[in-house]
Design a protein around this motif. Structure first.
Motif, PDB file in Angstrom:
ATOM      1  N   VAL A  53      33.441  28.972  33.134  1.00  0.00           N
ATOM      2  CA  VAL A  53      34.297  27.797  33.381  1.00  0.00           C
ATOM      3  C   VAL A  53      34.213  26.791  32.229  1.00  0.00           C
ATOM      4  O   VAL A  53      35.196  26.527  31.541  1.00  0.00           O
ATOM      5  CB  VAL A  53      33.915  27.109  34.719  1.00  0.00           C
ATOM      6  CG1 VAL A  53      34.803  25.894  34.967  1.00  0.00           C
ATOM      7  CG2 VAL A  53      34.041  28.094  35.876  1.00  0.00           C
ATOM      8  N   PRO A  70      37.698  24.683  28.055  1.00  0.00           N
ATOM      9  CA  PRO A  70      37.050  24.647  29.377  1.00  0.00           C
ATOM     10  C   PRO A  70      38.103  24.611  30.489  1.00  0.00           C
ATOM     11  O   PRO A  70      39.164  24.018  30.330  1.00  0.00           O
ATOM     12  CB  PRO A  70      36.238  23.349  29.332  1.00  0.00           C
ATOM     13  CG  PRO A  70      36.846  22.525  28.256  1.00  0.00           C
ATOM     14  CD  PRO A  70      37.406  23.483  27.251  1.00  0.00           C
ATOM     15  N   CYS A 103      32.477  14.528  35.869  1.00  0.00           N
ATOM     16  CA  CYS A 103      32.421  14.828  34.427  1.00  0.00           C
ATOM     17  C   CYS A 103      33.116  13.742  33.597  1.00  0.00           C
ATOM     18  O   CYS A 103      34.321  13.515  33.731  1.00  0.00           O
ATOM     19  CB  CYS A 103      33.065  16.184  34.181  1.00  0.00           C
ATOM     20  SG  CYS A 103      33.123  16.594  32.438  1.00  0.00           S
TER      21      CYS A 103
HETATM   22  S1  SF4 Z   1      34.988  19.333  34.191  1.00  0.00           S
HETATM   23 FE1  SF4 Z   1      33.474  18.906  32.623  1.00  0.00          FE
HETATM   24  S2  SF4 Z   1      31.795  20.279  33.096  1.00  0.00           S
HETATM   25 FE2  SF4 Z   1      33.601  21.035  34.187  1.00  0.00          FE
HETATM   26  S3  SF4 Z   1      34.572  22.504  32.817  1.00  0.00           S
HETATM   27 FE3  SF4 Z   1      35.519  20.546  32.423  1.00  0.00          FE
HETATM   28  S4  SF4 Z   1      34.334  19.707  30.759  1.00  0.00           S
HETATM   29 FE4  SF4 Z   1      33.110  21.319  31.619  1.00  0.00          FE
END
Ligand code: SF4
Length: 210
Positions: free
Chosen positions: A44, A50, A61
């Motif tokens: 992920v 990402p 996040c």
């Molecule tokens: S939300 Fe943050 S931790 Fe999750 S995949 Fe995206 S960048 Fe990575």
């Protein structure tokens, strides 16, 4: 780096990242936690692109919140390595043996078996006629091959030109003059040669077989 939106580049940011990582540690089941993090990183929160909409951590996040997830983590650009040039000499005798030398006990590739070569890490490149001072035994009769051997050392990039020659002399004097040793062709693979020497020798042998 993404979860806490750490914008300081790696490797300087390692200390901060370690502190954040320590803060996130669970009270128990460390192994499961580490495995889950690795799975998240592999599937992920991948190094590129990402997949935030699928991420179980997307709510907390900070990178996602700021819209900088694609830009993190920041890595410091590596300085370009200096480029060095050298010449290496492959001398064969009439029995096809190759003259090798043990490298000096100090400096690059210290104490290893090698082939006669001009200084490998010299910032001032030698011209071919100057390089011949380092050639074993013969001053004439060398053929400089067109193919350039490239090799990356920790601190510099090397461009190596390979010169080949053969001599009718097979006596020990030839070798002892340059503190060398004649190695039979079939014994060459057993020699503990550094990679750069192997590459250069391969170039010379391929040329001889053509
Ligand atoms: S939300 Fe943050 S931790 Fe999750 S995949 Fe995206 S960048 Fe990575």
């Amino acid at each position: 780096a993404r979860f806490f939106a750490v914008e300081e580049p790696l490797p300087q940011s390692k200390k901060i990242l370690k502190a954040f990582a320590a803060e996130c540690l669970p009270a128990a089941r460390f192994g499961d936690y580490a495995q889950a993090l690795m799975d998240l990183g592999a599937t992920v929160c991948t190094p590129r692109s990402p997949r935030c909409p699928l991420c179980p951590w997307s709510k907390g996040c900070l990178a996602r919140e700021k819209g900088v997830e694609e830009a993190l983590p920041v890595r410091q650009k590596m300085a370009k390595k200096p480029r060095r040039k050298a010449f290496l000499f492959v001398l064969s005798d009439k029995n096809g043996r190759i003259l090798m030398q043990k490298r000096p006990d100090k400096g690059l590739l210290a104490g290893m078996m090698g082939l006669p070569v001009t200084p490998l890490n010299d910032s001032k490149p030698l011209a071919w006629d100057e390089a011949l001072r380092y050639a074993p035994v013969l001053r004439k009769g060398w053929r400089l091959l067109d193919k350039v051997v490239h090799h990356t050392f920790t601190h510099f990039e090397l461009e190596l030109r390979v010169a080949v020659a053969s001599t009718d002399r097979t006596d020990r004097k030839v070798a002892s003059k340059v503190e060398g040793i004649w190695i039979a062709r079939h014994d060459v693979p057993a020699q503990a040669l550094p990679t750069v020497m192997r590459k250069a020798l391969k170039t010379a042998l391929e040329w001889q077989e053509d």
